[in-house]
Design a protein around this motif. Sequence first.
Motif, short mmCIF file in Angstrom:
data_model
loop_
_atom_site.label_atom_id
_atom_site.label_comp_id
_atom_site.label_asym_id
_atom_site.label_seq_id
_atom_site.Cartn_x
_atom_site.Cartn_y
_atom_site.Cartn_z
N ALA A 147 0.52 -1.60 -0.15
CA ALA A 147 -0.37 -0.27 -0.16
C ALA A 147 0.98 1.38 -0.43
N ASN A 148 1.47 1.40 0.71
CA ASN A 148 3.17 2.50 0.91
C ASN A 148 3.62 2.09 -0.32
N GLN A 149 4.15 1.58 -1.44
CA GLN A 149 4.68 2.00 -1.98
C GLN A 149 3.65 1.98 -3.61
N GLN A 150 2.66 1.59 -3.42
CA GLN A 150 1.72 2.64 -4.50
C GLN A 150 1.36 3.54 -4.32
N PHE A 151 0.85 4.28 -3.51
CA PHE A 151 0.91 4.89 -2.26
C PHE A 151 1.62 6.30 -2.84
N LYS A 152 2.99 5.68 -2.80
CA LYS A 152 4.48 6.45 -3.17
C LYS A 152 4.33 6.00 -5.03
N ASN A 153 4.15 6.01 -5.71
CA ASN A 153 4.12 5.28 -6.78
C ASN A 153 2.64 6.14 -8.04
N PHE A 154 2.09 6.25 -6.88
CA PHE A 154 1.03 6.59 -7.59
C PHE A 154 1.28 8.59 -7.18
N LEU A 155 1.64 8.89 -6.56
CA LEU A 155 1.81 10.65 -5.81
C LEU A 155 3.07 11.40 -6.36
N VAL A 156 4.19 10.54 -6.58
CA VAL A 156 5.30 11.31 -6.70
C VAL A 156 4.96 11.74 -8.32
N PRO A 157 5.24 11.21 -9.49
CA PRO A 157 4.47 11.63 -10.27
C PRO A 157 3.34 12.89 -10.63
N LEU A 158 2.70 12.31 -10.03
CA LEU A 158 1.75 13.83 -9.91
C LEU A 158 1.93 15.15 -9.56
N VAL A 159 2.68 15.21 -7.93
CA VAL A 159 3.71 16.10 -7.33
C VAL A 159 4.28 16.33 -8.50
N GLN A 160 5.20 16.35 -9.18
CA GLN A 160 5.98 16.82 -10.01
C GLN A 160 5.27 17.48 -11.54
N THR A 161 4.47 16.76 -11.45
CA THR A 161 3.52 17.06 -12.96
C THR A 161 3.00 18.74 -11.59
N ILE A 162 2.42 19.09 -11.09
CA ILE A 162 2.07 19.82 -10.68
C ILE A 162 2.86 20.90 -10.08
N GLY A 163 4.68 20.63 -9.76
CA GLY A 163 4.97 21.57 -9.43
C GLY A 163 5.97 20.85 -7.68
N PRO A 164 6.22 20.56 -6.79
CA PRO A 164 6.91 20.38 -6.15
C PRO A 164 6.70 21.56 -5.03
N GLU A 165 6.45 22.85 -5.05
CA GLU A 165 6.83 24.00 -4.31
C GLU A 165 5.11 24.34 -4.49
N LEU A 166 3.99 24.25 -5.66
CA LEU A 166 3.26 24.56 -5.30
C LEU A 166 2.04 23.63 -4.71
N TRP A 167 2.65 22.17 -4.74
CA TRP A 167 2.06 21.42 -3.86
C TRP A 167 2.21 21.42 -2.27
N GLU A 168 2.79 22.20 -1.80
CA GLU A 168 2.85 22.44 -0.76
C GLU A 168 2.40 23.03 -0.05
N LYS A 169 1.97 24.15 -0.95
CA LYS A 169 1.20 25.31 -0.76
C LYS A 169 0.05 24.59 -0.09
N VAL A 170 -0.71 23.63 -0.02
CA VAL A 170 -2.13 23.40 0.11
C VAL A 170 -1.88 22.13 1.45
N ASN A 171 -0.23 22.34 1.89
CA ASN A 171 0.21 21.68 3.35
C ASN A 171 -0.70 20.27 3.19
N PRO A 172 -0.28 19.30 2.32
CA PRO A 172 -1.03 17.97 1.74
C PRO A 172 -0.44 16.81 3.87
N GLU A 173 -1.00 16.09 4.04
CA GLU A 173 -1.36 15.28 4.79
C GLU A 173 -1.72 14.01 4.44
N TYR A 174 -0.96 13.01 4.45
CA TYR A 174 -1.42 11.11 4.17
C TYR A 174 -1.96 10.56 4.97
#
Length: 367
Positions: A147-174
Amino acid sequence: MSEKLVTIVVLPLARAHILKMRLEEKGIKCELEDVHLIEGAATSTVRVKILENDLNEAFKEVDILLGLKSGKHKKVSKPGQVLVPIDFSSVSEKAVQMAFNIASHLNAQLVIMHSYISPIRFSVPYGDIYPYDTTLLKQTEDAEEEANQQFKNFLVPLVQTIGPELWEKVNPEYIVKPGYAEEDILAYADEQPTRLIVIGRGGDKTWPGTVGSVTADIMYNAPVPVLVIPEDMEPKPIEEYKEVLYATNFDEKDFNALDKLMSIVKSYKVRVVCAHVGLPDEYGWDIARLEGMKDILHKKYENKEFECKLIMGNDVLDTLESTIKNDPVDILALTTHKRGMISRLFNPSLARKMVFHTHIPLLVFHA
């Protein structure tokens, strides 16, 4: 044989410390271990690990913390989080992107949750003595790791597409936890300061039927608005959305739903159309009620563009579907009334036709 530490949930660091404190108050040994779901993320995510003999009590405390019915619910007066459950499907990706955009505009926190089936979680009833089972523990570790690996595989490319700096502005929790998705989502929304749930419709083909049924359950029972994202939706920036169609049956609950709708779309340049599907013999009365509704809305929301219109048709669903196809409608919004027009939309035979066959997002308010 010495006891082994077992992961019971993956949480943001702050929530993990709260759970650790609760567990230790119960005399349960607890350790926290870093999980690197997103490299370089500003927010830390950790595994909460306990001894296998403490699983029964530990699961109860997890349920209380995240809002399951074994705990005491608290009422939140000013909800602020956008919750998006994921199953790692393509429609989950669309849902996260939509949730990110909304959270950014509302200056809200984004919470991403995944629930997975754990052999131990669903084989240890409360109150029973847990027998040491190395096979079951290994299966549980494998399920959590996958589950953790799938979560990471799903999220990492998505964050890169959006942009890490923009992503952190929504104060994400997992949050990654063993459980049943519909129970966990509803419980979390009831307990935590949730403003909106964004959920995909369609998804993981390895679990036939589960995503549809989870979406329907959330849609009917959530204490907060639910935005359902269809799998075949044409992706486009939410800033390009121009019209929200709210289906009204002139119920007193409409204005409460419209207040919530306005709080969500207030920062977007979107036109809100309140439409009623009427019959020819009720034309005069329907027009009068629409004019009254229009006057109230224009006075209450002076800076927002509103339109109230009557759509003639004998079949509510066919008329709405035709309107969506022929007009530039980007989101269909409605309230799950227990009677009237909307109740007809939500009977078992017709609900799937509207909810599972429209190609635009559906925003549902629960009256």
